[in-house]
Design a protein around this motif. Structure first.
Motif, PDB file in Angstrom:
ATOM      1  N   ALA A 197      93.849  58.628 -56.402  1.00 60.01           N
ATOM      2  CA  ALA A 197      94.270  58.036 -55.217  1.00 60.01           C
ATOM      3  C   ALA A 197      93.611  56.783 -54.515  1.00 60.01           C
ATOM      4  O   ALA A 197      93.395  56.762 -52.997  1.00 60.01           O
ATOM      5  N   ALA A 206     101.596  55.527 -55.017  1.00 63.11           N
ATOM      6  CA  ALA A 206     102.303  56.851 -54.883  1.00 63.11           C
ATOM      7  C   ALA A 206     103.106  56.596 -53.892  1.00 63.11           C
ATOM      8  O   ALA A 206     104.336  57.247 -53.998  1.00 63.11           O
ATOM      9  N   SER A 218     100.317  62.935 -57.376  1.00 60.25           N
ATOM     10  CA  SER A 218      98.987  62.750 -56.756  1.00 60.25           C
ATOM     11  C   SER A 218      97.701  63.062 -57.364  1.00 60.25           C
ATOM     12  O   SER A 218      97.529  64.589 -56.907  1.00 60.25           O
TER      13      SER A 218
END
Length: 390
Positions: free
Chosen positions: A182, A190, A202
Protein backbone atom coordinates in the motif's frame (compact mmCIF):
# COMPACT_ATOMS: atom_id res chain seq x y z
CA UNK A 1 23.52 11.03 -6.51
CA UNK A 2 27.01 10.87 -5.04
CA UNK A 3 27.20 7.21 -3.98
CA UNK A 4 25.44 4.40 -2.11
CA UNK A 5 22.81 6.03 0.18
CA UNK A 6 24.34 9.41 -0.71
CA UNK A 7 21.81 11.81 -2.21
CA UNK A 8 22.96 15.42 -2.36
CA UNK A 9 21.46 18.71 -3.51
CA UNK A 10 24.04 20.55 -5.60
CA UNK A 11 24.31 23.27 -8.23
CA UNK A 12 24.59 22.01 -11.81
CA UNK A 13 24.54 23.80 -15.18
CA UNK A 14 21.04 24.51 -16.49
CA UNK A 15 19.92 22.16 -19.27
CA UNK A 16 19.78 23.56 -22.79
CA UNK A 17 18.09 22.75 -26.07
CA UNK A 18 20.14 20.05 -27.81
CA UNK A 19 17.74 18.91 -30.54
CA UNK A 20 15.14 20.97 -32.44
CA UNK A 21 12.35 18.88 -30.87
CA UNK A 22 13.52 19.48 -27.28
CA UNK A 23 11.79 21.65 -24.72
CA UNK A 24 13.01 23.03 -21.40
CA UNK A 25 10.63 23.15 -18.45
CA UNK A 26 10.87 24.94 -15.13
CA UNK A 27 9.94 22.20 -12.67
CA UNK A 28 7.19 23.23 -10.26
CA UNK A 29 6.60 19.83 -8.61
CA UNK A 30 8.47 16.54 -8.75
CA UNK A 31 7.67 13.29 -6.98
CA UNK A 32 9.75 10.86 -4.94
CA UNK A 33 8.90 7.36 -6.15
CA UNK A 34 9.32 3.97 -4.52
CA UNK A 35 11.46 2.89 -7.45
CA UNK A 36 13.85 5.76 -6.64
CA UNK A 37 14.73 3.68 -3.58
CA UNK A 38 16.15 1.00 -5.90
CA UNK A 39 18.72 3.57 -7.06
CA UNK A 40 19.34 4.53 -3.45
CA UNK A 41 20.33 0.97 -2.53
CA UNK A 42 19.74 -2.04 -4.78
CA UNK A 43 20.76 -0.49 -8.13
CA UNK A 44 23.31 1.95 -6.73
CA UNK A 45 26.03 0.18 -8.73
CA UNK A 46 24.56 1.67 -11.91
CA UNK A 47 24.59 5.23 -10.56
CA UNK A 48 27.50 7.61 -11.04
CA UNK A 49 28.40 10.70 -9.02
CA UNK A 50 26.51 13.67 -10.43
CA UNK A 51 23.59 11.68 -11.83
CA UNK A 52 20.37 13.66 -11.46
CA UNK A 53 17.51 11.49 -10.22
CA UNK A 54 13.74 11.87 -10.40
CA UNK A 55 11.19 10.73 -12.95
CA UNK A 56 7.88 12.30 -11.85
CA UNK A 57 8.11 15.97 -12.87
CA UNK A 58 5.78 18.66 -14.10
CA UNK A 59 6.21 22.34 -14.74
CA UNK A 60 6.02 25.28 -17.09
CA UNK A 61 7.55 25.32 -20.56
CA UNK A 62 10.38 27.89 -20.60
CA UNK A 63 11.92 27.25 -24.01
CA UNK A 64 11.09 25.21 -27.13
CA UNK A 65 13.20 23.90 -29.97
CA UNK A 66 12.77 25.13 -33.52
CA UNK A 67 10.65 22.15 -34.60
CA UNK A 68 8.29 22.05 -31.61
CA UNK A 69 4.68 22.85 -32.55
CA UNK A 70 2.53 21.00 -29.99
CA UNK A 71 3.48 23.06 -26.92
CA UNK A 72 4.60 26.64 -26.43
CA UNK A 73 6.35 28.75 -23.82
CA UNK A 74 4.05 29.18 -20.82
CA UNK A 75 2.21 25.88 -21.24
CA UNK A 76 1.84 23.67 -18.20
CA UNK A 77 2.99 20.09 -18.81
CA UNK A 78 3.49 16.76 -17.06
CA UNK A 79 6.42 14.62 -18.18
CA UNK A 80 5.98 10.80 -18.34
CA UNK A 81 8.89 8.80 -16.95
CA UNK A 82 9.36 6.78 -20.20
CA UNK A 83 11.51 8.68 -22.69
CA UNK A 84 9.54 7.61 -25.76
CA UNK A 85 9.61 9.04 -29.26
CA UNK A 86 6.01 8.26 -30.23
CA UNK A 87 6.86 7.23 -33.79
CA UNK A 88 8.90 3.97 -33.78
CA UNK A 89 7.38 0.49 -34.23
CA UNK A 90 7.10 -0.15 -30.48
CA UNK A 91 5.50 3.22 -29.88
CA UNK A 92 3.03 2.48 -32.67
CA UNK A 93 2.03 -0.58 -30.63
CA UNK A 94 1.64 1.73 -27.59
CA UNK A 95 4.53 -0.09 -25.93
CA UNK A 96 6.12 3.19 -24.94
CA UNK A 97 8.29 1.60 -22.24
CA UNK A 98 9.96 -0.37 -25.05
CA UNK A 99 10.60 2.61 -27.39
CA UNK A 100 13.16 1.51 -29.99
CA UNK A 101 14.57 5.00 -30.36
CA UNK A 102 15.67 5.16 -26.71
CA UNK A 103 16.30 1.48 -25.92
CA UNK A 104 19.56 0.59 -24.17
CA UNK A 105 20.88 -2.56 -25.89
CA UNK A 106 24.22 -2.38 -24.09
CA UNK A 107 22.36 -3.18 -20.88
CA UNK A 108 19.58 -5.25 -22.41
CA UNK A 109 16.91 -2.81 -21.23
CA UNK A 110 13.98 -1.08 -22.86
CA UNK A 111 13.21 2.61 -23.24
CA UNK A 112 15.25 5.14 -21.30
CA UNK A 113 13.76 6.72 -18.19
CA UNK A 114 14.35 10.13 -16.73
CA UNK A 115 16.78 10.03 -13.81
CA UNK A 116 17.27 6.28 -13.71
CA UNK A 117 20.98 5.48 -14.03
CA UNK A 118 22.98 4.24 -17.00
CA UNK A 119 20.90 1.04 -16.87
CA UNK A 120 18.14 3.16 -18.46
CA UNK A 121 19.98 5.74 -20.51
CA UNK A 122 21.47 8.02 -17.84
CA UNK A 123 19.01 10.78 -18.80
CA UNK A 124 19.13 13.71 -16.32
CA UNK A 125 16.08 13.51 -14.10
CA UNK A 126 13.37 15.78 -12.79
CA UNK A 127 14.33 16.32 -9.14
CA UNK A 128 15.79 19.60 -10.31
CA UNK A 129 14.82 23.20 -11.03
CA UNK A 130 14.93 22.76 -14.82
CA UNK A 131 14.59 19.75 -17.10
CA UNK A 132 15.29 19.09 -20.77
CA UNK A 133 12.47 17.05 -22.29
CA UNK A 134 13.07 15.43 -25.70
CA UNK A 135 10.35 14.64 -28.26
CA UNK A 136 8.50 17.83 -27.41
CA UNK A 137 5.77 17.17 -29.97
CA UNK A 138 4.79 13.89 -28.33
CA UNK A 139 6.13 13.24 -24.84
CA UNK A 140 4.97 16.13 -22.63
CA UNK A 141 1.31 16.01 -21.55
CA UNK A 142 -0.29 19.44 -21.70
CA UNK A 143 -2.59 20.05 -18.73
CA UNK A 144 -4.87 22.95 -17.75
CA UNK A 145 -3.63 25.79 -15.56
CA UNK A 146 -6.57 25.23 -13.20
CA UNK A 147 -6.10 23.17 -10.01
CA UNK A 148 -2.97 22.63 -7.98
CA UNK A 149 -0.03 20.63 -9.31
CA UNK A 150 -1.11 17.56 -7.33
CA UNK A 151 -4.20 17.15 -9.50
CA UNK A 152 -2.02 16.32 -12.53
CA UNK A 153 1.49 15.48 -11.24
CA UNK A 154 0.75 11.78 -10.79
CA UNK A 155 0.08 11.38 -14.52
CA UNK A 156 3.88 11.12 -14.74
CA UNK A 157 3.97 7.67 -13.12
CA UNK A 158 1.64 6.71 -10.25
CA UNK A 159 -1.68 6.94 -12.08
CA UNK A 160 -0.69 5.20 -15.34
CA UNK A 161 1.35 2.55 -13.51
CA UNK A 162 -1.58 1.68 -11.24
CA UNK A 163 -4.04 1.90 -14.15
CA UNK A 164 -1.99 -0.48 -16.29
CA UNK A 165 -1.56 -2.80 -13.31
CA UNK A 166 -5.32 -2.91 -12.85
CA UNK A 167 -5.93 -3.53 -16.55
CA UNK A 168 -3.35 -6.32 -16.61
CA UNK A 169 -4.99 -7.87 -13.54
CA UNK A 170 -8.14 -8.51 -15.62
CA UNK A 171 -10.46 -8.58 -12.60
CA UNK A 172 -13.75 -10.24 -13.61
CA UNK A 173 -17.08 -8.56 -12.91
CA UNK A 174 -17.89 -9.02 -9.25
CA UNK A 175 -14.40 -10.35 -8.65
CA UNK A 176 -11.93 -9.95 -5.79
CA UNK A 177 -8.69 -8.03 -6.28
CA UNK A 178 -5.82 -8.53 -3.85
CA UNK A 179 -3.27 -5.70 -3.82
CA UNK A 180 0.06 -6.49 -2.17
CA UNK A 181 1.66 -3.30 -0.89
CA UNK A 182 0.00 0.00 0.00
CA UNK A 183 2.78 2.34 -1.02
CA UNK A 184 1.94 4.89 -3.71
CA UNK A 185 1.28 2.38 -6.51
CA UNK A 186 -0.52 -0.18 -4.37
CA UNK A 187 -2.59 2.54 -2.71
CA UNK A 188 -3.62 4.00 -6.06
CA UNK A 189 -4.32 0.57 -7.57
CA UNK A 190 -6.59 -0.23 -4.62
CA UNK A 191 -8.45 3.06 -5.06
CA UNK A 192 -8.90 2.39 -8.77
CA UNK A 193 -10.10 -1.14 -8.04
CA UNK A 194 -12.71 0.12 -5.57
CA UNK A 195 -13.77 2.80 -8.04
CA UNK A 196 -14.20 0.11 -10.70
CA UNK A 197 -16.60 -1.77 -8.43
CA UNK A 198 -14.33 -4.63 -7.39
CA UNK A 199 -13.94 -6.10 -3.93
CA UNK A 200 -10.42 -5.00 -2.99
CA UNK A 201 -8.19 -6.47 -0.27
CA UNK A 202 -5.12 -4.39 0.55
CA UNK A 203 -2.06 -5.88 2.29
CA UNK A 204 0.74 -3.96 3.98
CA UNK A 205 2.61 -3.87 7.28
CA UNK A 206 2.36 -0.11 7.88
CA UNK A 207 -0.90 0.82 9.68
CA UNK A 208 -0.97 4.37 8.28
CA UNK A 209 -0.85 3.02 4.75
CA UNK A 210 -3.63 0.53 5.38
CA UNK A 211 -5.74 3.29 6.88
CA UNK A 212 -5.51 5.19 3.59
CA UNK A 213 -6.77 2.28 1.49
CA UNK A 214 -9.47 1.44 4.06
CA UNK A 215 -10.72 5.01 3.92
CA UNK A 216 -11.22 4.55 0.19
CA UNK A 217 -13.22 1.35 0.65
CA UNK A 218 -10.70 -1.51 0.63
CA UNK A 219 -10.62 -4.35 3.12
CA UNK A 220 -7.22 -4.63 4.76
CA UNK A 221 -4.76 -7.23 6.04
CA UNK A 222 -1.84 -6.21 8.25
CA UNK A 223 0.99 -8.51 7.22
CA UNK A 224 2.55 -8.35 10.69
CA UNK A 225 -0.65 -9.53 12.35
CA UNK A 226 -1.15 -12.65 10.25
CA UNK A 227 -0.95 -15.75 12.46
CA UNK A 228 -0.74 -19.46 11.74
CA UNK A 229 0.42 -21.46 8.76
CA UNK A 230 -0.13 -20.30 5.22
CA UNK A 231 0.44 -16.60 5.83
CA UNK A 232 -1.44 -14.00 3.81
CA UNK A 233 -2.56 -16.54 1.22
CA UNK A 234 -4.41 -18.57 3.85
CA UNK A 235 -6.16 -15.44 5.14
CA UNK A 236 -7.19 -14.48 1.61
CA UNK A 237 -8.59 -17.95 0.96
CA UNK A 238 -10.62 -17.67 4.17
CA UNK A 239 -12.05 -14.38 2.89
CA UNK A 240 -12.94 -15.86 -0.51
CA UNK A 241 -14.74 -19.12 0.29
CA UNK A 242 -11.49 -21.08 0.15
CA UNK A 243 -10.84 -20.16 -3.47
CA UNK A 244 -8.35 -17.28 -3.42
CA UNK A 245 -8.39 -13.88 -5.11
CA UNK A 246 -9.45 -13.69 -8.75
CA UNK A 247 -6.63 -11.26 -9.44
CA UNK A 248 -3.54 -10.08 -7.58
CA UNK A 249 -1.50 -6.93 -8.13
CA UNK A 250 2.02 -7.17 -6.71
CA UNK A 251 2.91 -3.54 -6.06
CA UNK A 252 5.86 -4.43 -3.82
CA UNK A 253 8.61 -5.90 -5.98
CA UNK A 254 12.14 -6.33 -4.69
CA UNK A 255 11.65 -3.89 -1.82
CA UNK A 256 9.67 -6.62 -0.03
CA UNK A 257 10.74 -7.68 3.43
CA UNK A 258 12.18 -11.03 2.42
CA UNK A 259 15.19 -13.13 3.24
CA UNK A 260 17.79 -11.49 5.50
CA UNK A 261 20.38 -13.31 3.41
CA UNK A 262 19.13 -11.63 0.24
CA UNK A 263 19.17 -8.24 1.93
CA UNK A 264 22.68 -8.87 3.19
CA UNK A 265 23.89 -9.83 -0.28
CA UNK A 266 22.38 -6.67 -1.73
CA UNK A 267 24.23 -4.55 0.79
CA UNK A 268 27.45 -6.47 0.12
CA UNK A 269 27.13 -5.94 -3.63
CA UNK A 270 26.68 -2.22 -2.97
CA UNK A 271 30.19 -2.15 -1.50
CA UNK A 272 31.84 -3.76 -4.52
CA UNK A 273 33.49 -1.88 -7.42
CA UNK A 274 30.87 -1.08 -10.05
CA UNK A 275 32.55 -3.26 -12.69
CA UNK A 276 31.90 -6.28 -10.46
CA UNK A 277 28.63 -5.15 -8.92
CA UNK A 278 26.79 -4.34 -12.17
CA UNK A 279 26.76 -7.87 -13.63
CA UNK A 280 26.03 -9.33 -10.19
CA UNK A 281 22.97 -7.10 -9.81
CA UNK A 282 21.70 -8.16 -13.24
CA UNK A 283 22.28 -11.91 -12.90
CA UNK A 284 22.77 -12.93 -9.29
CA UNK A 285 19.90 -14.53 -7.43
CA UNK A 286 19.44 -11.79 -4.84
CA UNK A 287 15.90 -10.68 -5.50
CA UNK A 288 13.47 -10.68 -2.63
CA UNK A 289 10.68 -12.71 -4.13
CA UNK A 290 8.52 -12.95 -1.02
CA UNK A 291 5.78 -10.75 -2.49
CA UNK A 292 5.68 -12.60 -5.81
CA UNK A 293 5.46 -15.98 -4.10
CA UNK A 294 2.63 -14.65 -1.93
CA UNK A 295 0.81 -13.45 -5.04
CA UNK A 296 1.07 -16.86 -6.69
CA UNK A 297 -0.10 -18.62 -3.53
CA UNK A 298 -3.02 -16.24 -2.94
CA UNK A 299 -4.44 -16.12 -6.47
CA UNK A 300 -7.19 -18.61 -7.30
CA UNK A 301 -6.73 -21.32 -9.87
CA UNK A 302 -7.07 -19.78 -13.31
CA UNK A 303 -6.52 -16.30 -11.87
CA UNK A 304 -4.23 -13.50 -12.94
CA UNK A 305 -1.17 -11.98 -11.28
CA UNK A 306 -0.20 -8.48 -12.38
CA UNK A 307 3.29 -7.29 -11.46
CA UNK A 308 3.76 -3.56 -10.98
CA UNK A 309 6.59 -3.89 -8.45
CA UNK A 310 10.07 -3.83 -9.95
CA UNK A 311 12.22 -6.96 -9.87
CA UNK A 312 15.87 -7.35 -10.87
CA UNK A 313 18.25 -10.24 -11.41
CA UNK A 314 17.78 -13.50 -13.25
CA UNK A 315 18.63 -16.46 -11.05
CA UNK A 316 15.99 -16.71 -8.34
CA UNK A 317 13.72 -19.71 -8.84
CA UNK A 318 10.14 -19.19 -9.85
CA UNK A 319 7.54 -21.67 -8.52
CA UNK A 320 6.90 -22.96 -12.02
CA UNK A 321 5.13 -26.17 -10.97
CA UNK A 322 2.67 -24.24 -8.83
CA UNK A 323 2.12 -21.62 -11.54
CA UNK A 324 1.49 -24.29 -14.18
CA UNK A 325 -0.68 -26.45 -11.92
CA UNK A 326 -2.83 -23.47 -10.89
CA UNK A 327 -3.02 -22.20 -14.49
CA UNK A 328 -1.89 -18.78 -13.35
CA UNK A 329 -1.75 -15.98 -15.88
CA UNK A 330 1.14 -13.58 -15.29
CA UNK A 331 1.39 -10.07 -16.77
CA UNK A 332 4.02 -7.51 -16.03
CA UNK A 333 6.13 -4.63 -17.29
CA UNK A 334 6.95 -0.98 -16.88
CA UNK A 335 3.96 1.24 -17.47
CA UNK A 336 3.51 2.47 -21.02
CA UNK A 337 2.72 5.87 -19.58
CA UNK A 338 1.70 7.79 -22.69
CA UNK A 339 -0.80 5.02 -23.59
CA UNK A 340 -2.91 5.97 -20.57
CA UNK A 341 -2.39 9.68 -19.95
CA UNK A 342 -5.13 11.04 -22.21
CA UNK A 343 -7.77 8.71 -20.74
CA UNK A 344 -6.71 9.53 -17.18
CA UNK A 345 -6.42 13.27 -17.83
CA UNK A 346 -10.02 13.36 -19.06
CA UNK A 347 -11.08 11.99 -15.65
CA UNK A 348 -9.09 14.60 -13.72
CA UNK A 349 -10.11 17.81 -15.46
CA UNK A 350 -13.55 18.05 -13.85
CA UNK A 351 -13.30 15.65 -10.92
CA UNK A 352 -10.89 13.91 -8.54
CA UNK A 353 -12.09 10.29 -8.62
CA UNK A 354 -8.92 8.82 -7.11
CA UNK A 355 -8.24 11.38 -4.40
CA UNK A 356 -5.10 12.78 -6.01
CA UNK A 357 -5.54 16.25 -4.53
CA UNK A 358 -4.83 14.82 -1.07
CA UNK A 359 -2.69 11.86 -2.17
CA UNK A 360 0.71 13.26 -1.20
CA UNK A 361 1.53 12.98 2.50
CA UNK A 362 4.48 15.37 2.38
CA UNK A 363 5.32 18.49 0.36
CA UNK A 364 8.95 19.45 0.90
CA UNK A 365 11.47 21.85 -0.59
CA UNK A 366 13.98 20.09 -2.83
CA UNK A 367 16.75 20.96 -0.37
CA UNK A 368 15.27 18.39 2.02
CA UNK A 369 15.52 15.54 -0.49
CA UNK A 370 18.43 13.66 1.18
CA UNK A 371 16.56 13.33 4.48
CA UNK A 372 13.32 12.49 2.66
CA UNK A 373 15.00 9.52 0.95
CA UNK A 374 16.11 8.20 4.36
CA UNK A 375 12.68 8.58 5.95
CA UNK A 376 10.86 7.19 2.90
CA UNK A 377 13.04 4.09 2.77
CA UNK A 378 12.42 3.42 6.47
CA UNK A 379 8.68 4.19 6.12
CA UNK A 380 8.96 6.80 8.87
CA UNK A 381 6.84 9.87 9.69
CA UNK A 382 3.77 8.47 7.90
CA UNK A 383 5.57 9.07 4.62
CA UNK A 384 3.71 7.48 1.71
CA UNK A 385 4.08 9.98 -1.12
CA UNK A 386 6.51 12.89 -1.20
CA UNK A 387 6.30 15.85 -3.57
CA UNK A 388 9.31 18.13 -3.82
CA UNK A 389 8.95 21.80 -4.66
CA UNK A 390 12.15 23.05 -6.35
Amino acid sequence: MAGHHNMQVTEVPDPRIEEPTDIIIRVTSTGLCGSDLHLYETLAAFMEPGDIVGHEPMGIVEEVGADVTKVKVGDRVVVPFNVSCGSCWMCDQKLFSQCETTQNPEHGTGASFFGYSKLYGQVPGGQAEYLRVPFGNFLPVKVPHEHSDDRFLFLSDVLPTAWQGLKYAAVPDGGTLLVLGAGPIGDMAARMGVRAGHRVISVDRVPERLARTAAFGAETINFDEVKGDGGVAAVVREMTDGRGADSVIDAVGMEAHGSPVAQGVQKFVGLLPDAIAEPMMKKAGIDRLAALHTAIEAVRRGGTVSLSGVYGGAVDPMPMFQMFDKQVQLRMGQANVRAHTDELLSMLVEDDPFGVDAFATHHLPLDEAPQAYKHFQKKEDGMVKVVFKP
